[in-house]
Design an enzyme around this catalytic site. Structure first.
Site, PDB file in Angstrom:
ATOM      1  N   LYS A 132      -3.100   6.738   1.381  1.00  0.00           N
ATOM      2  CA  LYS A 132      -2.825   7.015   2.794  1.00  0.00           C
ATOM      3  C   LYS A 132      -1.866   8.203   2.854  1.00  0.00           C
ATOM      4  O   LYS A 132      -0.685   8.053   3.135  1.00  0.00           O
ATOM      5  CB  LYS A 132      -2.255   5.780   3.482  1.00  0.00           C
ATOM      6  CG  LYS A 132      -2.578   5.759   4.968  1.00  0.00           C
ATOM      7  CD  LYS A 132      -2.315   4.404   5.578  1.00  0.00           C
ATOM      8  CE  LYS A 132      -2.544   4.453   7.059  1.00  0.00           C
ATOM      9  NZ  LYS A 132      -3.968   4.423   7.442  1.00  0.00           N
ATOM     10  N   ARG A 180       0.828  -1.211   0.000  1.00  0.00           N
ATOM     11  CA  ARG A 180       0.000   0.000   0.000  1.00  0.00           C
ATOM     12  C   ARG A 180       0.862   1.260   0.000  1.00  0.00           C
ATOM     13  O   ARG A 180       0.527   2.264  -0.631  1.00  0.00           O
ATOM     14  CB  ARG A 180      -0.955  -0.023   1.199  1.00  0.00           C
ATOM     15  CG  ARG A 180      -2.056   1.026   1.103  1.00  0.00           C
ATOM     16  CD  ARG A 180      -3.101   0.848   2.174  1.00  0.00           C
ATOM     17  NE  ARG A 180      -2.526   0.940   3.514  1.00  0.00           N
ATOM     18  CZ  ARG A 180      -3.191   0.619   4.629  1.00  0.00           C
ATOM     19  NH1 ARG A 180      -4.430   0.181   4.559  1.00  0.00           N
ATOM     20  NH2 ARG A 180      -2.604   0.737   5.803  1.00  0.00           N
ATOM     21  N   GLU A 184     -16.457   6.294   6.008  1.00  0.00           N
ATOM     22  CA  GLU A 184     -15.445   5.860   6.974  1.00  0.00           C
ATOM     23  C   GLU A 184     -15.603   6.603   8.290  1.00  0.00           C
ATOM     24  O   GLU A 184     -16.326   7.588   8.369  1.00  0.00           O
ATOM     25  CB  GLU A 184     -14.039   6.194   6.446  1.00  0.00           C
ATOM     26  CG  GLU A 184     -13.609   5.394   5.252  1.00  0.00           C
ATOM     27  CD  GLU A 184     -12.095   5.373   5.112  1.00  0.00           C
ATOM     28  OE1 GLU A 184     -11.406   5.062   6.094  1.00  0.00           O
ATOM     29  OE2 GLU A 184     -11.614   5.671   4.013  1.00  0.00           O
TER      30      GLU A 184
HETATM   31  C1  LIG Z   1      -5.055   3.669   7.761  1.00  0.00           C
HETATM   32  C2  LIG Z   1      -6.490   3.953   7.533  1.00  0.00           C
HETATM   33  C3  LIG Z   1      -7.500   2.987   7.760  1.00  0.00           C
HETATM   34  C4  LIG Z   1      -7.229   1.624   8.329  1.00  0.00           C
HETATM   35  O1  LIG Z   1      -6.366   0.849   7.569  1.00  0.00           O
HETATM   36  P1  LIG Z   1      -5.610  -0.387   8.236  1.00  0.00           P
HETATM   37  O2  LIG Z   1      -4.798  -0.935   7.137  1.00  0.00           O
HETATM   38  O3  LIG Z   1      -6.667  -1.321   8.704  1.00  0.00           O
HETATM   39  O4  LIG Z   1      -4.819   0.155   9.359  1.00  0.00           O
HETATM   40  C5  LIG Z   1      -8.802   3.335   7.474  1.00  0.00           C
HETATM   41  N1  LIG Z   1      -9.120   4.557   7.020  1.00  0.00           N
HETATM   42  C6  LIG Z   1      -8.193   5.503   6.798  1.00  0.00           C
HETATM   43  C7  LIG Z   1      -8.612   6.826   6.290  1.00  0.00           C
HETATM   44  C8  LIG Z   1      -6.861   5.232   7.055  1.00  0.00           C
HETATM   45  O5  LIG Z   1      -5.943   6.171   6.830  1.00  0.00           O
END
Ligand SMILES: *Cc1c(COP(=O)(O)O)cnc(C)c1O
Length: 361
Positions: free
Chosen positions: A206, A95, A242
């Site tokens: 991210k 990722r 989310e």
């Molecule tokens: C990091 C993140 C998540 C969760 O991802 P994981 O891989 O489960 O830690 C969910 N939403 C957002 C906006 C994130 O930045």
């Protein structure tokens, strides 16, 4: 303790030189872990401040000025039977690569970064910097468990004009963490009218900039007496997307577990993916699709959010436009609880890791 910056002394640092990545493992000043724990506050603060300080990293660059950067978050868990294992780090480096491509940076080489992360955690452990396993966590199925939070991030070269980063650093640090939300607390969530991500935007990456609005929305939610802000879609303001930094799930009254489908406005969580797998294995029907607030209010039985930091955290109630829907007065719903116990059990090595999700350091 949620997030404190008790950064461990061994740090992975790499820089793109135009062709490849120059890697170093930096060992910052430290005493023994036990000695540091016993240190006086002010003295310890100075030590930790020094650890977070790199004189060769530019103050003015595309990351500090324009948010041109991305990051990852993963955890290393002390194991019931000894040793330390990371949860799905191969997914995190994959990722990270995608995020860097999304920000038009030279992407990391997945395997190189993965090996760097494993080695960094091991170097720390070899110096005595590791989270000791505590059998007391077994009493609440690891809800109170601690872990080592590992944070890879990009950092741009010097520059003040708006630009892409062509020669980024990728740095990885580690810091101990306890549980993200209060253990046994009531987690009331509220929808926010702020917008986290729009179509054709960066919601799927991210990246640093995606955290500005969620932080503001979450702070506002907390000021209003809630624990978490829930984001809705930008267009109709109707579909749940989310939490502030975690994915959303709802178990419907008919037993189907629903989570919003991935797209360019939703971050593809590794915990999300893992929970879908664990649920399917239990014979739970899962669906990735649009999920409206109305539907959750009408047919939702249990709700929770998921993420590396949040783990699997139940949402006891959701408030939308002044209306409150209560899922459970206290504690966690049955299905959420079962999934939480299984996920934590796998992470701490108490339950068989049947998918080889855990990586030894
Ligand atoms: C990091 C993140 C998540 C969760 O991802 P994981 O891989 O489960 O830690 C969910 N939403 C957002 C906006 C994130 O930045």
């Amino acid at each position: 303790m949620a997030f404190t910056l008790e950064m461990f002394p061994h740090i992975y640092k790499s820089k793109f030189n135009g062709q490849t990545w120059d890697e170093t493992f930096v060992e910052k000043e430290h005493k023994s872990y036990e000695e540091e724990k016993a240190m006086e506050e002010s003295e310890k603060e100075a030590l930790l401040l020094g650890r977070n300080n790199f004189s060769d990293l530019p103050l003015v660059n595309y990351t500090t000025q324009y948010g041109m950067g991305c990051f990852e978050g993963l955890k290393a868990f002390p194991q019931k039977n000894g040793g330390i294992k990371l949860f799905r780090p191969d997914e995190n480096v994959k990722r990270m690569k995608k995020s860097m491509e999304g920000l038009m940076m030279p992407p990391v080489e997945e395997d190189r970064l993965l090996q760097g992360i494993l080695k960094m955690v091991k170097l720390n452990a070899d110096s005595g910097f590791a989270i000791p396993y505590d059998a007391a966590w077994e009493k609440d199925d690891y809800l109170s468990g601690h872990a080592l939070y590992v944070r890879p991030f990009s950092y741009a070269e010097p520059g003040i004009g708006v630009n892409l980063s062509y020669f980024p650093w990728v740095i990885v640090v580690a810091t101990p963490v306890g549980s993200y939300f209060e253990v046994g607390g009531t987690n009331d969530a509220v929808t926010t009218d702020m917008v986290r991500a729009t179509k054709n935007g960066t919601g799927w990456i991210k990246c640093d900039s995606n955290y500005v609005i969620p932080t503001l929305a979450k702070k506002k939610a907390i000021a209003d007496g809630f624990m978490e802000a829930i984001f809705l879609d930008a267009e109709e303001h109707r579909y749940i997307e989310e939490g502030s930094s975690c994915n959303f799930f709802c178990l419907m009254k008919d037993g189907t577990l629903v989570t919003p489908e991935l797209g360019d406005t939703i971050l593809p969580g590794i915990t999300r993916k893992s929970i879908l797998q664990l649920a399917q294995d239990r014979g739970i029907k899962t669906e990735e699709r649009k999920l409206s607030v109305e539907e959750v209010f009408a047919d939702g039985a249990e709700c929770f959010v998921s993420g590396t930091a949040a783990g699997l955290t139940p949402i006891n109630s959701l408030t939308h436009l002044g209306q409150k829907k209560v899922f459970s007065e206290s504690g966690t719903g049955k299905v959420s609880e079962a999934l939480l116990v299984e996920l934590k059990g796998i992470q701490y090595g108490a339950i068989e890791d049947r998918y080889d999700w855990m990586w030894s350091v």
